[in-house]
Design a protein around this motif. Structure first.
Motif: not given
Lengths: 356, 356
Positions: A202-206, A316-317, B21-30, B32-35
């Motif tokens: 999914g969107t990221g599970i262990d 693009l994953e 990289r840090a900004h990507q991780d704050r955005l409303t998406k899981p 790494g989900s934009l691959g």
């Protein structure tokens, strides 16, 4: 409305397909040199019954939002209220789907088909709520067949409304925490694959959550007795009701509605792939009107696309949903069709052909 | 001009990379989900030295056209005059590159760096002709080192002119019958791969012609003694002169010019990949400013991209050249960057984060 829509759907037009292939070979480029994009242009010609096919603009993204009773089984690390929070984010223009839609000039419509909360009115929100989320598909049917038909018809109605409003391309979108679980169950049921082969992260599970998710999908298939699907449309409705989500049903409806209007539908990721399996079971000709926007990181998506015979354009994953993969593919589809309209032929441009 | 340009090029900015990289991780998406698109956005931040990076619009496609003495060896089924005919097609707006450029809003500039004919003036044609085609690379050097530097500097000058004219993204394009032969030779020389591994079927040749083409590339490597390339930029110039084409040199110049101006360069197919190996040998930091638009069907392209450490965005078996693969990637690059500008953060949108 469902029966009338199914009666309107026509398969790809063989003459338009042949004309489009012949036209591709006259254009000033080596034969076949546009690879998969030539197939897309030919496909859209067949779907439209016209060569060249109309440009698929403007595009409209419909994001169908719903909640899932199976969330209670701990299949997602995200709280269920993220569904309603993300609906607010879409309506405020702050999600990735909004950014991608702005990039490709697509409108964004959010459709509540089953969010587990009451939503305030908003200009781009359509309310077709069937229920406050589905029942838990791992303990019994997620919805009744009547509810499944209601959600399908909501999708058809959205498709018709968007086309009446001028859309010439529909893009599927979804929002629903835990909806990759229902997608995996639908893909397993329609393709006969083992749940372990089609259930992803999914969107990221262990790994622990993933093992639980696989077990939940397996239980859903068993409890609802949908391990093998027959060839009647009534079977498709039963499977959809048993292990689907309201957004899956509505996306299947969007696909059928688009196909009935001969407007192409760009499919997003695994949720759309699972929904397309439902649409294909109801009428295989509906698939002729679909383009696979991308291949997501979910293993069930590749399985669904293979079963549908569709090749994804973007790979693009991505694993975000919302319609993001479909939106990314839209300019590629436009480029493929534009070639049919704009590019000169060897004769008209006075370019020599290959010697052989 | 070459030395000054090389002196201006800076590698990716580590702080902008980290911020992105840090900004990507704050955005409303899981996370790494934009691959791969997250990597593109981060890459452009590093290249620009700013987070978020500027939107890469407007884009400018530069199609460098030239002929090749090696055409006499029968490596292509297309007559050499197709180069000049296709230049006319580009200038009349009738080629696939024009259709794709219209789709992504890119301007089209054609640059004659070595077409084997005199070209009439045209508004979007720049004349930087070095010679009427290269010499036959399978019997000796394709050009002198002086000519290689002239062609490189033509590319730098085109890059600077386009950026001065407002372009904020450069896309490489090429036209030159037989130029996949020179590309294969460059890739073999710079990567040490055997000619058989990097020589493909171009825009479409039979097996007999392919065998001849591999033998021609092998002879070119031997005759010019470029089987192994040293680490000095002077070696890069010698290899380029020995087995390259004027368009390869000019595209390498475009890359260096874009990098010096901190404007990203989207690479098209195998011709651009071979040219990027030249640019990388002159200054490895130039690659930080490149995005691989697509992977073509040519085997040497995948080898070049691997050597450059670049992941292609589009992979649809295109084998046309002209910049078509780079143009298709442009909206994807725009979408990746737009996310950095438009998307809400978890905090700002009031969306709950994942529990774990």
């Amino acid at each position: 409305m469902l029966a009338e829509t199914l009666a309107e759907i026509r398969p790809a037009d063989p003459r338009a397909l042949a004309d489009a292939r012949a036209h591709q070979d006259r254009l000033t480029k080596p034969r076949g040199s546009l690879g998969a994009l030539e197939d897309v242009a030919v496909r859209l010609a067949g779907a439209a019954g016209a060569c060249p096919p109309p440009m698929p603009v403007p595009a409209a993204l419909a994001i169908f939002a719903a909640d899932h009773g199976v969330h209670a089984q701990g299949v997602s690390p995200w709280p269920q209220e993220v569904t309603v929070q993300m609906v607010a984010n879409f309506l405020a223009g702050g999600a990735v789907a909004n950014a991608f839609a702005a990039q490709s000039g697509a409108s964004v419509t959010v459709v509540d088909v089953g969010v587990a909360a009451d939503l305030p009115d908003a200009p781009s929100l359509l309310k077709h709520k069937i229920a406050y989320g589905t029942a838990d598909l791992s303990t019994g049917p997620a919805m009744s067949v009547d509810q499944a038909v209601q959600a399908l018809e909501a999708g058809i109605s959205v498709a018709r409304g968007l086309v009446e409003g001028g859309a010439r391309c529909l893009i599927t979108g979804d929002m629903g925490i835990a909806n990759t679980t229902a997608s995996a169950a639908l893909v397993a049921a329609f393709t006969g694959h083992d749940p372990a082969e089609v259930t992803g992260h999914g969107t990221g599970i262990d790994e622990e959550t993933h093992a639980r998710k696989v077990a939940v999908v397996r239980r859903a298939i068993e409890v609802n007795d949908v391990a093998t699907v027959g060839s009647q449309p009534s079977d498709a409705l039963r499977v959809l009701a048993a292990v689907g989500g309201f957004e899956h049903a509505a996306i299947a409806g969007l696909i059928l509605g688009g196909a009935a209007c001969r407007v192409p539908v760009i499919l997003d990721g695994v949720i759309a792939g699972a929904a397309a399996l439902v649409a294909a079971a109801l009428d295989p000709a509906a698939v002729d009107h679909c383009v696979a926007g991308h291949r997501s990181a979910e293993p069930g998506h590749a399985v669904a696309l293979a079963a549908l015979g569709l090749r994804p354009l973007v790979d693009l994953e991505l694993r975000l949903g919302e319609g993001t993969g479909g939106l990314l593919a839209h300019p590629l589809v436009c480029a493929a069709v534009r070639v049919m309209h704009d590019v000169a032929t060897f004769d008209s441009a006075g370019v020599s052909e290959k010697e052989n």
